[in-house]
Design a protein around this motif. Sequence first.
Motif, PDB file in Angstrom:
ATOM      1  N   ASN A 144       0.809  -1.212   0.000  1.00  0.00           N
ATOM      2  CA  ASN A 144       0.000   0.000   0.000  1.00  0.00           C
ATOM      3  C   ASN A 144       0.845   1.266   0.000  1.00  0.00           C
ATOM      4  OD1 ASN A 144      -2.312  -1.543   0.076  1.00  0.00           O
ATOM      5  ND2 ASN A 144      -2.616  -1.334   2.275  1.00  0.00           N
ATOM      6  N   ASP A 191      -1.677   4.055   3.545  1.00  0.00           N
ATOM      7  CA  ASP A 191      -1.745   2.636   3.874  1.00  0.00           C
ATOM      8  C   ASP A 191      -2.857   2.376   4.881  1.00  0.00           C
ATOM      9  OD1 ASP A 191      -1.090  -0.082   4.356  1.00  0.00           O
ATOM     10  OD2 ASP A 191       0.211   0.508   6.008  1.00  0.00           O
ATOM     11  N   GLN A 248      -6.219  -0.076   4.301  1.00  0.00           N
ATOM     12  CA  GLN A 248      -6.475  -1.216   5.178  1.00  0.00           C
ATOM     13  C   GLN A 248      -7.815  -1.087   5.895  1.00  0.00           C
ATOM     14  OE1 GLN A 248      -3.456  -3.160   7.503  1.00  0.00           O
ATOM     15  NE2 GLN A 248      -1.827  -1.923   6.597  1.00  0.00           N
ATOM     16  N   GLU A 249      -8.132   0.104   6.369  1.00  0.00           N
ATOM     17  CA  GLU A 249      -9.388   0.289   7.104  1.00  0.00           C
ATOM     18  C   GLU A 249     -10.611   0.093   6.213  1.00  0.00           C
ATOM     19  OE1 GLU A 249      -9.229   4.134   8.867  1.00  0.00           O
ATOM     20  OE2 GLU A 249      -8.066   3.463  10.616  1.00  0.00           O
ATOM     21  N   GLY A 280      -9.148  -3.841   3.864  1.00  0.00           N
ATOM     22  CA  GLY A 280      -8.459  -4.987   4.444  1.00  0.00           C
ATOM     23  C   GLY A 280      -7.251  -5.419   3.638  1.00  0.00           C
ATOM     24  N   GLU A 287      -3.462  -5.158   2.178  1.00  0.00           N
ATOM     25  CA  GLU A 287      -2.153  -4.627   2.562  1.00  0.00           C
ATOM     26  C   GLU A 287      -1.166  -4.606   1.394  1.00  0.00           C
ATOM     27  OE1 GLU A 287      -0.655  -6.643   6.003  1.00  0.00           O
ATOM     28  OE2 GLU A 287      -2.628  -6.657   6.983  1.00  0.00           O
ATOM     29  N   ARG A 288      -1.302  -5.575   0.511  1.00  0.00           N
ATOM     30  CA  ARG A 288      -0.397  -5.682  -0.635  1.00  0.00           C
ATOM     31  C   ARG A 288      -1.072  -6.515  -1.713  1.00  0.00           C
ATOM     32  NH1 ARG A 288       1.153  -8.495   3.683  1.00  0.00           N
ATOM     33  NH2 ARG A 288       2.318  -6.669   4.386  1.00  0.00           N
ATOM     34  N   ARG A 346     -12.880  -6.674   3.017  1.00  0.00           N
ATOM     35  CA  ARG A 346     -13.038  -7.316   4.329  1.00  0.00           C
ATOM     36  C   ARG A 346     -14.340  -6.906   5.013  1.00  0.00           C
ATOM     37  NH1 ARG A 346      -7.796  -7.218   7.688  1.00  0.00           N
ATOM     38  NH2 ARG A 346      -7.367  -8.888   6.187  1.00  0.00           N
ATOM     39  N   ALA A 383      -5.657  -9.681   2.361  1.00  0.00           N
ATOM     40  CA  ALA A 383      -4.569  -8.780   2.749  1.00  0.00           C
ATOM     41  C   ALA A 383      -3.335  -8.981   1.881  1.00  0.00           C
ATOM     42  CB  ALA A 383      -4.210  -8.998   4.225  1.00  0.00           C
TER      43      ALA A 383
END
Length: 333
Positions: A26, A37, A41-42, A45, A47-48, A264, A286
């Motif tokens: 991210n 990032d 995520q929030e 969900g 990350e990469r 997510r 994620a």
Amino acid sequence: MARQMSIPRTRILGTGRYLPEEVVGNEVLAQRLDTTDVWIQEHTGIERRHVAAKGQVTSDMAAAASRAALEAAGLTPADLDMIIVATTSGDSPMPATAVNVQQKIGADLIPSFDLAASFAGFLYALTVADQFISAGTYGTILVVGADMMTRLVNPDDRATAPLFGDGAGAVVLGPAQSDGRGILSARIHADGALGDLLKVPAGGSAEPLSAEALAANRHRLQMKGRELFQVSVKHLTSYSMQALKAAGLTSAELDWVIPHQANRNIVNLISQRLGYPRHKFVEDLAETGNTGAASIPIALDGAVRDGRVQRGQTVLMCALGAGVTWGAAMVRM
């Protein structure tokens, strides 16, 4: 009155997946997009995600996943009777990506074709293959979900660029035995009235590619995220329950849920509405992001290989994509 259990006609003989080597976190996207990032995520969900190398095409990934699935099944390409590739980001508009996969894995001159049902494509393909095997027309079918979503999105679009990754997943299917293992039920649906929620406007007969379309990024994916989110939760919950009921099972007899890996927060709501514990959901979002039609078979293979999904366990799979198309399937592994 006793519940009638579904008798499977088709079973999964082996699973496989492929993810490109390059991983983009991210923080890399945040450098060029108006985001962070933490925000990604929030809200998702993720990350990469894995990104295909320059020169790599969708059939390369599909072929790699196919070889892994054949090896897991203890079979060779010569054992295959048909290849179905679910994708919306194929090598080219014509020919089908499936024929390139056929050549790359060294399969015989068997029927090979693509199926376009967006993110629900793998479940559509699974359902189609089940009909061929159940009818006795074909014995062993390779079903692949493969997408290079990073080449469909506008890399400068904050709303879509962080969501997607590239990858492929595959299963080899064959006739069920008398041990109760196999596809217990499958339900697929579509609502064309909602086709505007997720689309790539240009590149087809309605709007052929032109300099103007390219300049306006109309060859890139467009998404109405809020509306798609609501439709996803509604249909995936409802039709997952239908697939469970059609299999003659109760939620207490369900071991795992593998949803399309899109968001997510969608998974959290499905868990709540199904009343099924969150830790029983297989999730690799994620690490992979949304890999389109490859999402479910990638997650399935990962869970099989790490020992979470074991022989004899029941797995509910569900996905929704452009069209909108959606589906759910119950499988006893």
